[in-house]
Design a protein around this motif. Structure first.
Motif, short mmCIF file in Angstrom:
data_model
loop_
_atom_site.label_atom_id
_atom_site.label_comp_id
_atom_site.label_asym_id
_atom_site.label_seq_id
_atom_site.Cartn_x
_atom_site.Cartn_y
_atom_site.Cartn_z
N TYR A 158 3.01 3.91 3.19
CA TYR A 158 2.85 2.44 3.04
C TYR A 158 3.74 1.58 3.13
O TYR A 158 3.67 0.33 3.46
N TYR A 199 -1.38 1.81 10.74
CA TYR A 199 -2.44 2.03 9.85
C TYR A 199 -3.51 2.82 10.67
O TYR A 199 -3.99 3.94 10.10
N ARG A 238 -4.64 6.44 9.75
CA ARG A 238 -6.12 6.74 9.58
C ARG A 238 -6.59 8.00 10.63
O ARG A 238 -7.28 9.16 10.20
N THR A 251 -4.95 11.69 9.76
CA THR A 251 -5.84 12.19 8.74
C THR A 251 -7.06 12.84 9.15
O THR A 251 -7.41 13.76 8.80
N VAL A 271 -3.28 8.29 5.50
CA VAL A 271 -3.91 7.48 4.24
C VAL A 271 -3.95 8.24 3.06
O VAL A 271 -3.83 9.50 2.86
N SER A 272 -4.16 7.54 2.00
CA SER A 272 -4.17 8.21 0.62
C SER A 272 -5.42 8.65 0.06
O SER A 272 -5.46 9.43 -0.89
N GLU A 285 -10.49 5.98 3.51
CA GLU A 285 -9.66 4.99 4.39
C GLU A 285 -9.59 5.30 6.02
O GLU A 285 -9.45 4.40 6.57
#
Length: 253
Positions: free
Chosen positions: A12, A99, A103, A106, A210-211, A215
């Motif tokens: 991030y 970002y 996403r 992931t 992402v975490s 998300e």
């Protein structure tokens, strides 16, 4: 010069200061550290800007590796100003783009959980990603979409752990990719883990993620293509199939 790739420990991080260590004849810029992800493993490198002390910006068209994974080159667009070696710059990643790639990347991992076949290829994109599997079975794309969204909605944590190159060599079965090996030679390899205590998945990957699965947002399998007798290509897109149809102007009369 070996660069300190800050993104490897903080997906991030979108801005940082860095010192110019080299400027290539073609304009490529090397820095002592960077938050810009370099193209690797099917994920495109970051774009963004390098800000000089006087406020002027150097727009970057791509970020790539040099001769090895320990070298990262920031490539400006044409006719951008050239910084001086020793100059301090402020780095600004194009965060909305990064970002979306996080996403998407992931989402590719989640797909590999649902389709537990060897991966023969993959490419992460802002609007669409693809994952190729060594499989001959027929599978329904709507069923896969439903299972994907179930994992997304369960909001599993996504995190990384580190193992040594030797530990990876001793456990080769943890690699899902059939054709691409994880980056080694830096002394350690990142494991991307999904779920508490890796209950959903764990696999070597040097990309950014992402975490938590929530998300990822709304995604769907747009198409499954047959690429040879034992190869299937899954295309992942954001949104729902209905939204995609409306954007194309499809109508159900």
């Amino acid at each position: 010069m070996r660069v300190n790739a800050l993104y490897r420990d903080d997906f991030y991080l979108s801005t940082c200061e860095a010192v110019v260590t080299a400027v290539h004849d073609d304009g490529g810029i090397e820095l002592n550290q960077t938050c810009f992800y370099a193209t690797s493993g099917g994920q495109p490198g970051d774009t963004g800007q390098l800000e000089r002390a006087d406020g002027t910006k150097i727009a970057l068209g791509q970020t790539k590796h040099g001769a090895g994974k320990d070298v990262i080159i920031h490539v400006p667009l044409e006719n951008e100003p050239r910084p001086e070696v020793g100059e301090t710059l402020v780095l600004h990643v194009d965060w909305p783009r990064r970002y979306r790639l996080m996403r998407m990347h992931t989402a590719c991992h989640l797909l590999s959980v649902i389709c537990s076949y060897p991966i023969t290829g993959a490419a992460v994109g802002e609007e669409e990603s693809r994952v190729d599997f060594d499989m001959s079975e027929t599978i329904d794309k709507d069923e896969v979409t439903a299972k994907l969204m179930e994992l997304v909605g369960q909001n599993h944590p996504v995190y990384q752990q580190w193992i040594t190159d030797d530990e990876l060599a001793a456990n080769p079965d943890i690699v899902k990719s059939k054709n691409v090996r994880p980056p080694v030679g830096l002394g350690r390899v990142s494991l991307v883990c999904i779920g508490e205590n890796s209950s959903i998945d764990s696999q070597p990957c040097g990309g950014t993620h992402v975490s938590e699965t929530q998300e990822v947002g709304q995604i769907h399998i747009a198409k499954i293509e047959k690429k040879g007798k034992e190869n299937r290509r899954f295309r992942i897109r954001f949104g729902t199939p209905g939204e995609e149809a409306r954007q194309r102007g499809d109508h159900n009369d």
